[in-house]
Design an enzyme around this catalytic site. Sequence first.
Site, PDB file in Angstrom:
ATOM      1  N   HIS A   1      61.523  78.165  62.173  1.00  0.00           N
ATOM      2  CA  HIS A   1      62.422  78.573  63.258  1.00  0.00           C
ATOM      3  C   HIS A   1      61.636  78.711  64.565  1.00  0.00           C
ATOM      4  O   HIS A   1      61.961  79.527  65.408  1.00  0.00           O
ATOM      5  CB  HIS A   1      63.051  79.939  62.955  1.00  0.00           C
ATOM      6  CG  HIS A   1      64.227  79.902  62.023  1.00  0.00           C
ATOM      7  ND1 HIS A   1      65.253  79.005  62.140  1.00  0.00           N
ATOM      8  CD2 HIS A   1      64.561  80.708  60.976  1.00  0.00           C
ATOM      9  CE1 HIS A   1      66.161  79.250  61.200  1.00  0.00           C
ATOM     10  NE2 HIS A   1      65.759  80.275  60.481  1.00  0.00           N
TER      11      HIS A   1
ATOM     12  N   MET B   1      79.406  74.289  49.499  1.00  0.00           N
ATOM     13  CA  MET B   1      78.127  75.000  49.623  1.00  0.00           C
ATOM     14  C   MET B   1      78.294  76.496  49.412  1.00  0.00           C
ATOM     15  O   MET B   1      77.471  77.147  48.792  1.00  0.00           O
ATOM     16  CB  MET B   1      77.504  74.741  51.001  1.00  0.00           C
ATOM     17  CG  MET B   1      76.627  73.510  51.036  1.00  0.00           C
ATOM     18  SD  MET B   1      75.612  73.420  52.529  1.00  0.00           S
ATOM     19  CE  MET B   1      74.334  74.649  52.206  1.00  0.00           C
TER      20      MET B   1
ATOM     21  N   SER C   1      79.620  70.011  51.993  1.00  0.00           N
ATOM     22  CA  SER C   1      80.762  70.546  52.753  1.00  0.00           C
ATOM     23  C   SER C   1      80.700  72.078  52.687  1.00  0.00           C
ATOM     24  O   SER C   1      80.150  72.646  51.731  1.00  0.00           O
ATOM     25  CB  SER C   1      82.076  70.032  52.168  1.00  0.00           C
ATOM     26  OG  SER C   1      82.286  70.623  50.899  1.00  0.00           O
ATOM     27  N   PHE C   2      81.252  72.715  53.692  1.00  0.00           N
ATOM     28  CA  PHE C   2      81.167  74.180  53.780  1.00  0.00           C
ATOM     29  C   PHE C   2      81.735  74.853  52.523  1.00  0.00           C
ATOM     30  O   PHE C   2      81.109  75.734  51.936  1.00  0.00           O
ATOM     31  CB  PHE C   2      81.914  74.663  55.038  1.00  0.00           C
ATOM     32  CG  PHE C   2      81.822  76.141  55.255  1.00  0.00           C
ATOM     33  CD1 PHE C   2      80.657  76.724  55.720  1.00  0.00           C
ATOM     34  CD2 PHE C   2      82.911  76.958  54.991  1.00  0.00           C
ATOM     35  CE1 PHE C   2      80.557  78.101  55.915  1.00  0.00           C
ATOM     36  CE2 PHE C   2      82.826  78.339  55.184  1.00  0.00           C
ATOM     37  CZ  PHE C   2      81.650  78.900  55.648  1.00  0.00           C
TER      38      PHE C   2
ATOM     39  N   SER D   1      71.894  77.969  63.430  1.00  0.00           N
ATOM     40  CA  SER D   1      72.259  76.665  63.983  1.00  0.00           C
ATOM     41  C   SER D   1      72.607  75.636  62.913  1.00  0.00           C
ATOM     42  O   SER D   1      72.776  74.457  63.218  1.00  0.00           O
ATOM     43  CB  SER D   1      71.111  76.139  64.840  1.00  0.00           C
ATOM     44  OG  SER D   1      70.798  77.075  65.844  1.00  0.00           O
ATOM     45  N   GLY D   2      72.658  76.089  61.653  1.00  0.00           N
ATOM     46  CA  GLY D   2      72.960  75.149  60.576  1.00  0.00           C
ATOM     47  C   GLY D   2      71.739  74.796  59.740  1.00  0.00           C
ATOM     48  O   GLY D   2      71.702  73.755  59.082  1.00  0.00           O
TER      49      GLY D   2
ATOM     50  N   THR E   1      70.525  76.167  56.936  1.00  0.00           N
ATOM     51  CA  THR E   1      70.747  76.143  55.486  1.00  0.00           C
ATOM     52  C   THR E   1      71.480  74.852  55.102  1.00  0.00           C
ATOM     53  O   THR E   1      71.159  74.206  54.103  1.00  0.00           O
ATOM     54  CB  THR E   1      71.582  77.368  55.071  1.00  0.00           C
ATOM     55  OG1 THR E   1      71.047  78.512  55.717  1.00  0.00           O
ATOM     56  CG2 THR E   1      71.574  77.560  53.574  1.00  0.00           C
TER      57      THR E   1
HETATM   58  P1  A3P Z   1      78.915  80.762  61.247  1.00  0.00           P
HETATM   59  O1  A3P Z   1      78.356  82.142  61.213  1.00  0.00           O
HETATM   60  O2  A3P Z   1      79.397  80.352  62.601  1.00  0.00           O
HETATM   61  O3  A3P Z   1      79.936  80.516  60.203  1.00  0.00           O
HETATM   62  P2  A3P Z   1      71.785  79.102  59.499  1.00  0.00           P
HETATM   63  O4  A3P Z   1      71.772  78.465  58.159  1.00  0.00           O
HETATM   64  O5  A3P Z   1      70.928  78.409  60.504  1.00  0.00           O
HETATM   65  O6  A3P Z   1      71.515  80.551  59.390  1.00  0.00           O
HETATM   66  O7  A3P Z   1      73.252  78.923  60.119  1.00  0.00           O
HETATM   67  C1  A3P Z   1      74.329  79.617  59.575  1.00  0.00           C
HETATM   68  C2  A3P Z   1      75.606  79.045  60.155  1.00  0.00           C
HETATM   69  O8  A3P Z   1      75.856  77.749  59.576  1.00  0.00           O
HETATM   70  C3  A3P Z   1      76.816  79.906  59.801  1.00  0.00           C
HETATM   71  O9  A3P Z   1      77.707  79.749  60.905  1.00  0.00           O
HETATM   72  C4  A3P Z   1      77.313  79.211  58.544  1.00  0.00           C
HETATM   73  O10 A3P Z   1      78.636  79.515  58.210  1.00  0.00           O
HETATM   74  C5  A3P Z   1      77.131  77.752  58.946  1.00  0.00           C
HETATM   75  N1  A3P Z   1      77.115  76.829  57.798  1.00  0.00           N
HETATM   76  C6  A3P Z   1      76.445  76.964  56.633  1.00  0.00           C
HETATM   77  N2  A3P Z   1      76.705  75.935  55.823  1.00  0.00           N
HETATM   78  C7  A3P Z   1      77.550  75.113  56.472  1.00  0.00           C
HETATM   79  C8  A3P Z   1      78.205  73.883  56.130  1.00  0.00           C
HETATM   80  N3  A3P Z   1      78.017  73.302  54.946  1.00  0.00           N
HETATM   81  N4  A3P Z   1      79.028  73.338  57.055  1.00  0.00           N
HETATM   82  C9  A3P Z   1      79.227  73.930  58.253  1.00  0.00           C
HETATM   83  N5  A3P Z   1      78.651  75.086  58.630  1.00  0.00           N
HETATM   84  C10 A3P Z   1      77.816  75.685  57.751  1.00  0.00           C
END
Ligand code: A3P
Length: 292
Positions: A110, A236, A232-233, A58-59, A61
């Site tokens: 979690h 990161m 930003s994705f 759910s985001g 990390t």
């Molecule tokens: P996707 O698999 O849809 O790309 P978690 O950290 O809870 O395991 O969540 C992982 C999800 O968050 C993955 O989704 C990952 O790509 C996304 N994610 C990680 N860092 C992000 C960022 N900086 N911005 C947007 N999405 C991010």
Amino acid sequence: DQVHAEVPEDLQIGDHGYKFRMVDGRVMPPYITPRCYGLSRRIETRPADVCFVSYPKSGTTWLSYIIVLLTGKAAASLESSFYWVESSWTHPMTESDIASDRSPRLFKSHMPYDMALGGTPAQNPCKYIYIARNPKDVCSSYFYFESGKSWSGFYNGGWDHWLQMFTDGKVHRGDWFEHVLSWWEHRNADNILFLTYEELKMDPRAGLTKIARFLDVELTPGKLDEVARKVSFSEMKTTEFSAMKGVKEFGKFFRKGEIGSWKEYFTVAQNERFDALYASRMGSSGLDFIFM
Ligand code: A3P
């Protein structure tokens, strides 16, 4: 490795090799051991501590890095900047290690509300930030993430099977609806901030400002720019610290980072069934997600 070191007698193996353990009536990953879970429930939190909570994928990390940057708690690696007490997965830790650490201590969890770190959040001084994401993207991201992983027993089921398990509440961390609603119910508590992945994605600066305010952290325009850029994705994913490069099997943490990639997985019929389930489970909760 630690996941396999505590050879658990109470592990169960479901279809397609999916390994799990039942904890307090919920399906949990094998690395949630009774010892670690017990420790997480006993943590005595302090007012300056921050616990970030989510259903997987759910985001978490992303949020963890935001909190680490805002609180200035960066350690040698992202994963060692916070405690993940419920899991036997990360560095072994004792109750006294955690108790003797300075505040703010950062915790990851979690768990649904009734299994929260530190007992009942309403009675704890700690701040909790819950991040939720639309369940279609969660389910798709989770399928990609769990397939073939050692901790999930090298799960080798296909998408249709996974979607069924997800809607039946049989994947690790249990029922998504129950999890999200359990925290949503408490969203107005002073020590809880409820966020969505989608709001953070659509307007990162507004999201960062909201988080900083909740944490009582001053955010100058320069700091806001810096944090927005770092989290930003693309940044990161390519930065060793935030990409958690050192953690075994964590290479799958960054996939697309978008809203709506569920469309690559759900068939039209599956989507219709899911929408009906969503309507019946979310009902009049008032919680709405952007699915795109
Ligand atoms: P996707 O698999 O849809 O790309 P978690 O950290 O809870 O395991 O969540 C992982 C999800 O968050 C993955 O989704 C990952 O790509 C996304 N994610 C990680 N860092 C992000 C960022 N900086 N911005 C947007 N999405 C991010």
